[in-house]
Write a protein that holds these residues in place. Structure first.
Motif, mmCIF file in Angstrom:
data_model
loop_
_atom_site.group_PDB
_atom_site.id
_atom_site.type_symbol
_atom_site.label_atom_id
_atom_site.label_comp_id
_atom_site.label_asym_id
_atom_site.label_seq_id
_atom_site.Cartn_x
_atom_site.Cartn_y
_atom_site.Cartn_z
ATOM 1 N N LYS A 11 35.139 -4.391 35.325
ATOM 2 C CA LYS A 11 33.809 -4.974 35.152
ATOM 3 C C LYS A 11 33.020 -4.221 34.095
ATOM 4 C CE LYS A 11 29.556 -6.103 37.672
ATOM 5 N NZ LYS A 11 28.895 -6.116 38.994
ATOM 6 N N ASP A 56 20.248 -11.338 27.877
ATOM 7 C CA ASP A 56 20.227 -11.375 29.335
ATOM 8 C C ASP A 56 21.534 -11.991 29.841
ATOM 9 O OD1 ASP A 56 19.329 -11.063 31.891
ATOM 10 O OD2 ASP A 56 18.194 -12.945 31.933
ATOM 11 N N TYR A 57 22.055 -11.486 30.967
ATOM 12 C CA TYR A 57 23.252 -12.048 31.584
ATOM 13 C C TYR A 57 23.514 -11.318 32.891
ATOM 14 C CZ TYR A 57 25.691 -7.885 29.912
ATOM 15 O OH TYR A 57 26.077 -6.595 29.687
ATOM 16 N N GLU A 58 24.411 -11.908 33.703
ATOM 17 C CA GLU A 58 24.886 -11.265 34.920
ATOM 18 C C GLU A 58 26.400 -11.393 34.970
ATOM 19 O OE1 GLU A 58 23.042 -12.851 38.371
ATOM 20 O OE2 GLU A 58 20.996 -12.608 37.614
ATOM 21 N N THR A 68 29.901 -10.806 37.428
ATOM 22 C CA THR A 68 30.548 -10.477 38.700
ATOM 23 C C THR A 68 32.052 -10.579 38.488
ATOM 24 O OG1 THR A 68 30.453 -12.797 39.437
ATOM 25 C CG2 THR A 68 28.626 -11.349 40.078
ATOM 26 N N THR A 106 27.011 -15.289 34.228
ATOM 27 C CA THR A 106 26.003 -16.328 34.440
ATOM 28 C C THR A 106 24.742 -16.037 33.656
ATOM 29 O OG1 THR A 106 25.251 -15.185 36.441
ATOM 30 C CG2 THR A 106 26.864 -16.949 36.726
ATOM 31 N N ASN A 107 24.032 -17.132 33.334
ATOM 32 C CA ASN A 107 22.726 -17.054 32.667
ATOM 33 C C ASN A 107 22.778 -16.164 31.421
ATOM 34 O OD1 ASN A 107 21.584 -18.638 34.757
ATOM 35 N ND2 ASN A 107 21.436 -16.799 36.032
ATOM 36 N N ARG A 160 27.062 -20.637 32.683
ATOM 37 C CA ARG A 160 28.127 -19.974 33.425
ATOM 38 C C ARG A 160 29.401 -19.908 32.579
ATOM 39 N NH1 ARG A 160 29.119 -19.472 39.106
ATOM 40 N NH2 ARG A 160 31.353 -19.383 39.654
#
Length: 549
Positions: free
Chosen positions: A64, A79-81, A83, A92-93, A103
């Motif tokens: 990760k 910006d992002y996330e 997993t 995502t985002n 996504r």
């Protein structure tokens, strides 16, 4: 990141294919409606193939933290996330300068350190939108199941994506096409000049047989043209190509005109449905047009085309002066609509290396029939030899004088060997007047205030001007045959035929090489010899009930 984008872009540009052999029985294939189903490619077929993920088996799946580092180093992301772990991630985002992606789902992300390349087994992008206020762009879904790693590596090595996008397809790259499987759904692109929408575009490939298939559904293009009050539109309900041979695509990269043989089948079928082009009242339409080849049976395959006509006409009054003039001519020809369709078939005899046509005809309804006669043997073997010859031409200089005599001698031998199996028994095109020329001459006569017969005589006389450019007695003879046959066709109707054959008794190789020498005094003689070798012939056949003059 550039290497990953290279692989993604190359896969999107070089769409591949696959598919099972038939949706009907072999007996259906000659039927204009049932046979066309043989060439169909479905969304289900593509998504099914795309869903079969084959892990690369490579070591070095990203963690990760490594995935985050990779994203931040290679993209302008605000910006992002993230997993996930061990090469499988969901982003995502993701907000970038030019676009936002809702996504991104990656499977099998691997970094191959010794080759400095990132590879993934599959990627799904969902809900992409443009952040440019002047340009609308959105895509609901893009899924890519790329080629196996070894194939992707070859593709990246052989294709310069910058040159591919910005310069030309004629690249000095090793011929290699592989794009895996994938699809795009729900795409919209547009600005104040126009808009393009696409419901679905997908591709899938059969690497074992080196085939590609593609399907496009719901393609709509709309843009504004100068002087037109209404937009120009192009609508296509669907377009599909099934099992196109990779050699067709590879030929764009090789520069070898004999890389694939256009006289023989190079895909199973292609189909257009719901085609409609409109521009200022003018339209071109076709409900369902396709061509397909039957699977070889006892060494013989057949080519067919659907009889559904292409329709051309006007459905409203044009707003521009140019199109108004065009419509006036169209109306004066006396057509409500021009309809064009195909008839006949082509036969491919693989065991005897023979291809020939049977009643092949292009029909302009209530206008003209254009018939094609073809019988050629030995083209498979001949094209293979020409292909090899072009691949071995690296030592040929920029001119005859700059080339080593030994290379020229070898090239002569190669040309002789390539031409030896080829036998053009018949190759002819004939035009039969059914009213089109009369309509045209009637319009011209009205404009010039003259009678139709006088206009025909003037046009027939103009065809004789070709004799003035002939430079040898043999060329004068050919030009006179053309002028006489074309003149009779113009004045009397009937059929005008251009034929070509091949005089195998003439050895033209030495003459061809003599002709390419800048200081050759025998160029005209060489041209005559080539014309004799091709056995050019012009004939006139009067209408039924008229005697020969």
């Amino acid at each position: 990141m550039k290497q990953v984008m290279t692989m993604v872009a190359a896969s999107a540009l070089l769409m591949g294919c696959d598919g099972d052999n038939s949706n009907g029985t072999k007996g259906d294939l000659a039927d204009p409606v049932k046979g066309m189903a043989f060439a169909d490619v479905s969304i289900k077929d593509i998504k099914s193939a795309a869903g079969e993920i084959v892990p690369s088996g490579l070591e070095g799946q990203l963690s990760k933290d490594e995935m985050i580092e990779f994203l931040e180093l290679n993209n302008d992301i605000s910006d992002y996330e993230v997993t996930g772990e061990n090469g499988d991630f969901v982003v995502t985002n993701m907000v970038m300068e030019e676009a936002t992606v809702g996504r991104l789902t990656f499977d099998g992300v691997v970094y191959v350190e010794d080759q400095d390349i990132f590879y993934f087994d599959s990627v799904l992008m969902e809900d992409m939108t443009s952040n440019d206020s002047d340009f609308e762009a959105s895509i609901e879904r893009v899924f890519m199941n790329p080629p196996a790693y070894v194939d992707a590596r070859k593709m990246i090595d052989s294709i310069d994506i910058d040159a591919l996008v910005t310069e030309t397809l004629a690249l000095d790259a090793s011929p290699f096409i592989s794009s895996g499987h994938g699809y795009i759904e729900g795409a919209v692109f547009g600005d104040d000049q126009g808009e393009l929408t696409l419901d679905f575009m997908g591709w899938t490939e059969d690497t074992e047989n080196r085939h590609t298939s593609m399907l496009v559904k719901g393609f709509n293009l709309e843009f504004y043209a100068p002087d037109f009050e209404t937009p120009v539109t192009l609508e296509l309900g669907s377009f599909s190509v099934k099992n196109m041979h990779w050699e067709v695509i590879e030929s764009a990269f090789t520069g070898n005109p004999f890389y694939y043989n256009p006289f023989w089948p190079y895909f199973d079928g292609a189909r257009f449905q719901g085609l409609e082009f409109k521009a200022d009242g003018f339209y071109i339409k076709n409900n369902d047009y396709g061509i397909w080849y039957t699977p070889p049976e006892n060494g013989v395959a057949y080519y067919y085309a659907t009889p559904d006509p292409l329709r051309v006409g006007f459905d409203s009054e044009p707003s521009s002066e140019e199109m108004q003039t065009f419509k006036e001519y169209f109306d004066r020809l006396g057509y409500d609509e021009i309809r064009i369709r195909n008839e006949g078939r082509v036969v491919y005899d693989y065991e005897n290396d023979l291809v020939y046509s049977e009643n092949a005809r292009l029909v302009i309804e209530d206008g003209m029939d254009i018939d094609a006669e073809m019988k050629i043997s030995g083209s498979l073997e001949s094209f293979d030899r020409f292909k090899t010859m072009f691949q071995n031409m690296e030592d040929v200089g920029e001119s005859y004088e700059d080339t080593d005599p030994a290379v020229i001698a070898s090239l002569k031998d190669d040309l002789t060997a390539a031409l030896k199996p080829l036998d053009i028994e018949t190759y002819a095109v004939s035009m039969t007047e059914n009213s089109l020329m009369d309509r045209i001459f009637r319009v011209v006569a009205e404009e010039q205030g003259d009678d139709v017969e006088s206009i025909k005589e003037q046009a027939a006389g103009a065809s004789a001007l070709l004799t003035m450019v002939a430079q040898t007695p043999y060329q004068s003879e050919l030009a006179l045959d053309f002028a006489n046959s074309m003149g009779d066709f113009i004045e009397r109707g009937g059929t005008f035929k251009i034929g070509m054959g091949q005089d195998k008794s003439i050895d033209i190789i030495e003459e061809v090489f003599t002709m390419v020498q800048d200081d050759s005094p025998d160029v005209l003689e060489g041209i005559d010899l080539v014309l004799k070798y091709l056995e050019l012939d012009f004939d006139y056949i009067p209408p039924a009930g008229q005697a020969e003059e």
